[in-house]
Design a protein around this motif. Structure first.
Motif, PDB file in Angstrom:
ATOM      1  N   ILE A  53       0.853  -1.187   0.000  1.00  0.00           N
ATOM      2  CA  ILE A  53       0.000   0.000   0.000  1.00  0.00           C
ATOM      3  C   ILE A  53       0.887   1.234   0.000  1.00  0.00           C
ATOM      4  CG2 ILE A  53      -1.703   1.302   1.352  1.00  0.00           C
ATOM      5  CD1 ILE A  53      -2.562  -1.507   2.474  1.00  0.00           C
ATOM      6  N   SER A  54       1.962   1.193   0.781  1.00  0.00           N
ATOM      7  CA  SER A  54       2.932   2.279   0.785  1.00  0.00           C
ATOM      8  C   SER A  54       4.298   1.722   1.122  1.00  0.00           C
ATOM      9  CB  SER A  54       2.545   3.382   1.780  1.00  0.00           C
ATOM     10  OG  SER A  54       2.711   2.924   3.105  1.00  0.00           O
ATOM     11  N   ILE A  55       5.299   2.535   0.874  1.00  0.00           N
ATOM     12  CA  ILE A  55       6.678   2.129   1.074  1.00  0.00           C
ATOM     13  C   ILE A  55       7.408   3.264   1.767  1.00  0.00           C
ATOM     14  CG2 ILE A  55       8.829   1.524  -0.087  1.00  0.00           C
ATOM     15  CD1 ILE A  55       6.995   0.648  -2.463  1.00  0.00           C
ATOM     16  N   GLN A  56       8.225   2.916   2.747  1.00  0.00           N
ATOM     17  CA  GLN A  56       9.068   3.909   3.404  1.00  0.00           C
ATOM     18  C   GLN A  56      10.461   3.322   3.581  1.00  0.00           C
ATOM     19  OE1 GLN A  56       7.533   5.762   6.942  1.00  0.00           O
ATOM     20  NE2 GLN A  56       5.420   5.399   6.306  1.00  0.00           N
ATOM     21  N   THR A  57      11.466   4.182   3.533  1.00  0.00           N
ATOM     22  CA  THR A  57      12.822   3.776   3.862  1.00  0.00           C
ATOM     23  C   THR A  57      13.350   4.732   4.919  1.00  0.00           C
ATOM     24  OG1 THR A  57      13.755   5.092   2.069  1.00  0.00           O
ATOM     25  CG2 THR A  57      13.352   2.768   1.607  1.00  0.00           C
ATOM     26  N   TYR A  58      14.222   4.233   5.784  1.00  0.00           N
ATOM     27  CA  TYR A  58      14.878   5.088   6.765  1.00  0.00           C
ATOM     28  C   TYR A  58      16.170   4.434   7.232  1.00  0.00           C
ATOM     29  CZ  TYR A  58      12.763   2.110  10.434  1.00  0.00           C
ATOM     30  OH  TYR A  58      12.378   1.049  11.224  1.00  0.00           O
ATOM     31  N   GLN A  59      17.014   5.234   7.868  1.00  0.00           N
ATOM     32  CA  GLN A  59      18.273   4.752   8.440  1.00  0.00           C
ATOM     33  C   GLN A  59      18.110   4.625   9.947  1.00  0.00           C
ATOM     34  OE1 GLN A  59      21.317   3.897   7.249  1.00  0.00           O
ATOM     35  NE2 GLN A  59      20.897   4.297   5.104  1.00  0.00           N
ATOM     36  N   SER A  60      18.695   3.563  10.500  1.00  0.00           N
ATOM     37  CA  SER A  60      18.659   3.311  11.940  1.00  0.00           C
ATOM     38  C   SER A  60      20.061   2.907  12.371  1.00  0.00           C
ATOM     39  CB  SER A  60      17.659   2.174  12.223  1.00  0.00           C
ATOM     40  OG  SER A  60      17.881   1.594  13.478  1.00  0.00           O
ATOM     41  N   SER A  61      20.466   3.308  13.562  1.00  0.00           N
ATOM     42  CA  SER A  61      21.806   2.931  14.020  1.00  0.00           C
ATOM     43  C   SER A  61      21.935   1.428  14.190  1.00  0.00           C
ATOM     44  CB  SER A  61      22.147   3.645  15.327  1.00  0.00           C
ATOM     45  OG  SER A  61      21.211   3.313  16.323  1.00  0.00           O
ATOM     46  N   LEU A  69       7.384  -2.076   3.970  1.00  0.00           N
ATOM     47  CA  LEU A  69       6.233  -2.185   3.075  1.00  0.00           C
ATOM     48  C   LEU A  69       4.972  -2.300   3.919  1.00  0.00           C
ATOM     49  CD1 LEU A  69       7.523  -4.815   0.475  1.00  0.00           C
ATOM     50  CD2 LEU A  69       7.709  -2.325   0.390  1.00  0.00           C
ATOM     51  N   GLU A  70       4.022  -1.458   3.655  1.00  0.00           N
ATOM     52  CA  GLU A  70       2.723  -1.504   4.340  1.00  0.00           C
ATOM     53  C   GLU A  70       1.780  -2.347   3.499  1.00  0.00           C
ATOM     54  OE1 GLU A  70      -0.768   1.584   5.833  1.00  0.00           O
ATOM     55  OE2 GLU A  70       1.080   2.362   4.981  1.00  0.00           O
ATOM     56  N   PHE A  71       1.074  -3.285   4.155  1.00  0.00           N
ATOM     57  CA  PHE A  71       0.178  -4.160   3.419  1.00  0.00           C
ATOM     58  C   PHE A  71      -0.974  -4.611   4.309  1.00  0.00           C
ATOM     59  CE2 PHE A  71       3.137  -6.857   5.597  1.00  0.00           C
ATOM     60  CZ  PHE A  71       2.477  -8.046   5.885  1.00  0.00           C
ATOM     61  N   ASP A  72      -2.009  -5.115   3.685  1.00  0.00           N
ATOM     62  CA  ASP A  72      -3.146  -5.679   4.408  1.00  0.00           C
ATOM     63  C   ASP A  72      -3.042  -7.199   4.373  1.00  0.00           C
ATOM     64  OD1 ASP A  72      -4.471  -3.311   5.122  1.00  0.00           O
ATOM     65  OD2 ASP A  72      -5.352  -3.136   3.131  1.00  0.00           O
ATOM     66  N   HIS A  73      -3.333  -7.814   5.524  1.00  0.00           N
ATOM     67  CA  HIS A  73      -3.317  -9.271   5.604  1.00  0.00           C
ATOM     68  C   HIS A  73      -4.439  -9.720   6.526  1.00  0.00           C
ATOM     69  CE1 HIS A  73      -1.794 -13.330   5.514  1.00  0.00           C
ATOM     70  NE2 HIS A  73      -1.825 -13.365   6.832  1.00  0.00           N
ATOM     71  N   GLU A  74      -5.379 -10.446   5.961  1.00  0.00           N
ATOM     72  CA  GLU A  74      -6.511 -10.990   6.717  1.00  0.00           C
ATOM     73  C   GLU A  74      -7.186  -9.921   7.583  1.00  0.00           C
ATOM     74  OE1 GLU A  74      -4.898 -14.434   8.743  1.00  0.00           O
ATOM     75  OE2 GLU A  74      -4.791 -15.568   6.863  1.00  0.00           O
ATOM     76  N   GLY A  75      -7.440  -8.772   6.975  1.00  0.00           N
ATOM     77  CA  GLY A  75      -8.151  -7.699   7.654  1.00  0.00           C
ATOM     78  C   GLY A  75      -7.305  -6.843   8.581  1.00  0.00           C
ATOM     79  N   ARG A  76      -6.008  -7.058   8.600  1.00  0.00           N
ATOM     80  CA  ARG A  76      -5.113  -6.267   9.456  1.00  0.00           C
ATOM     81  C   ARG A  76      -4.154  -5.455   8.611  1.00  0.00           C
ATOM     82  NH1 ARG A  76      -2.414 -10.449  13.554  1.00  0.00           N
ATOM     83  NH2 ARG A  76      -1.691  -8.564  14.569  1.00  0.00           N
ATOM     84  N   ARG A  77      -3.858  -4.261   9.054  1.00  0.00           N
ATOM     85  CA  ARG A  77      -2.823  -3.436   8.428  1.00  0.00           C
ATOM     86  C   ARG A  77      -1.506  -3.787   9.097  1.00  0.00           C
ATOM     87  NH1 ARG A  77      -3.585   1.395   5.609  1.00  0.00           N
ATOM     88  NH2 ARG A  77      -5.149   0.021   4.724  1.00  0.00           N
ATOM     89  N   PRO A  95      -0.400   4.823  -7.786  1.00  0.00           N
ATOM     90  CA  PRO A  95      -0.895   4.320  -9.060  1.00  0.00           C
ATOM     91  C   PRO A  95       0.203   4.111 -10.098  1.00  0.00           C
ATOM     92  CG  PRO A  95      -2.045   6.344  -8.417  1.00  0.00           C
ATOM     93  CD  PRO A  95      -1.018   6.052  -7.376  1.00  0.00           C
ATOM     94  N   ARG A  96       1.271   4.909 -10.043  1.00  0.00           N
ATOM     95  CA  ARG A  96       2.339   4.787 -11.037  1.00  0.00           C
ATOM     96  C   ARG A  96       3.466   3.884 -10.551  1.00  0.00           C
ATOM     97  NH1 ARG A  96       2.093   9.568 -14.660  1.00  0.00           N
ATOM     98  NH2 ARG A  96       4.292   9.236 -15.025  1.00  0.00           N
ATOM     99  N   ASN A  97       3.421   3.449  -9.315  1.00  0.00           N
ATOM    100  CA  ASN A  97       4.477   2.596  -8.768  1.00  0.00           C
ATOM    101  C   ASN A  97       3.842   1.489  -7.936  1.00  0.00           C
ATOM    102  OD1 ASN A  97       6.938   1.556  -8.082  1.00  0.00           O
ATOM    103  ND2 ASN A  97       7.494   3.177  -6.661  1.00  0.00           N
ATOM    104  N   GLN A  98       3.100   0.634  -8.592  1.00  0.00           N
ATOM    105  CA  GLN A  98       2.435  -0.474  -7.910  1.00  0.00           C
ATOM    106  C   GLN A  98       3.467  -1.522  -7.514  1.00  0.00           C
ATOM    107  OE1 GLN A  98      -1.010  -0.805  -7.303  1.00  0.00           O
ATOM    108  NE2 GLN A  98      -1.092   1.330  -7.884  1.00  0.00           N
ATOM    109  N   ILE A  99       3.423  -1.935  -6.258  1.00  0.00           N
ATOM    110  CA  ILE A  99       4.295  -3.004  -5.782  1.00  0.00           C
ATOM    111  C   ILE A  99       3.416  -4.211  -5.532  1.00  0.00           C
ATOM    112  CG2 ILE A  99       5.904  -3.761  -3.985  1.00  0.00           C
ATOM    113  CD1 ILE A  99       6.919  -1.432  -5.774  1.00  0.00           C
TER     114      ILE A  99
END
Length: 174
Positions: A53-61, A69-77, A95-99
């Motif tokens: 549904i959406s994608i995020q990247t970040y840096q962590s120490s 990756l955000e997704f739905d699975h069996e009614g859960r986000r 819409p232009r970057n469907q994963i």
């Protein structure tokens, strides 16, 4: 949405050690581990486990470069976090970057607290979360067994992903 897919072509818990799975383990320095460590040499392709549904990247120490990756699975986000990456290939979803489940999304690396690991210690740290960036500890994380229904501790789960969109890595043999 398709069913959940495995994040690598060759999925096995690093070192076949229970302490590299999800839970509390007395032999671990911190006593707990809130994801699965899949053995994966640096530069191993990673794939979307579900339609994003959406994608995020970040840096962590500690986790280094993280792709979520955000997704739905069996009614859960839910959120699938791929950690210690070298490079994320995808940016944002829309819409232009469907994963789609099975799409190539990143290369494993040795970032964060995995930067000094070599050979069979190299891995993809994979987490299932209920938020993008949960606080340290178990809250906000789920055992991957909840969606995969089995753990590749002693036997690999081999799931070749067929994608024509995987770019060649510089310095790597195809």
């Amino acid at each position: 949405m398709q069913g959940v897919q495995w994040p690598l072509d060759y999925n096995i818990i690093r070192g076949r050690k229970l302490s590299n799975t999800y839970g509390r383990f007395k032999e671990r320095f911190a006593g707990c581990h809130w994801g699965w460590d899949f053995y994966a040499g640096v530069g191993t392709p990673c794939y979307a486990i579900a339609d994003a549904i959406s994608i995020q990247t970040y840096q962590s120490s500690s986790f280094g470069l993280v792709l979520v990756l955000e997704f739905d699975h069996e009614g859960r986000r839910l959120f699938a976090a791929y950690c210690h990456l070298d490079k994320a290939i995808v940016q944002g979803a829309g819409p232009r970057n469907q994963i789609k489940a099975g799409d190539f999304v990143a290369y494993t690396g040795s970032s964060g607290n995995a930067s000094n690991l070599k050979g069979e210690e190299e891995h993809l740290h994979f987490e299932l979360r209920t938020s993008v960036r949960p606080l340290p500890g178990e809250k906000g994380r789920l055992s991957p067994i909840e969606i995969f229904r089995k753990c590749p501790l002693n036997s690999p789960i081999i799931t070749p992903h067929r994608t024509s969109e995987m770019p060649k890595r510089q310095g790597m043999v195809a």
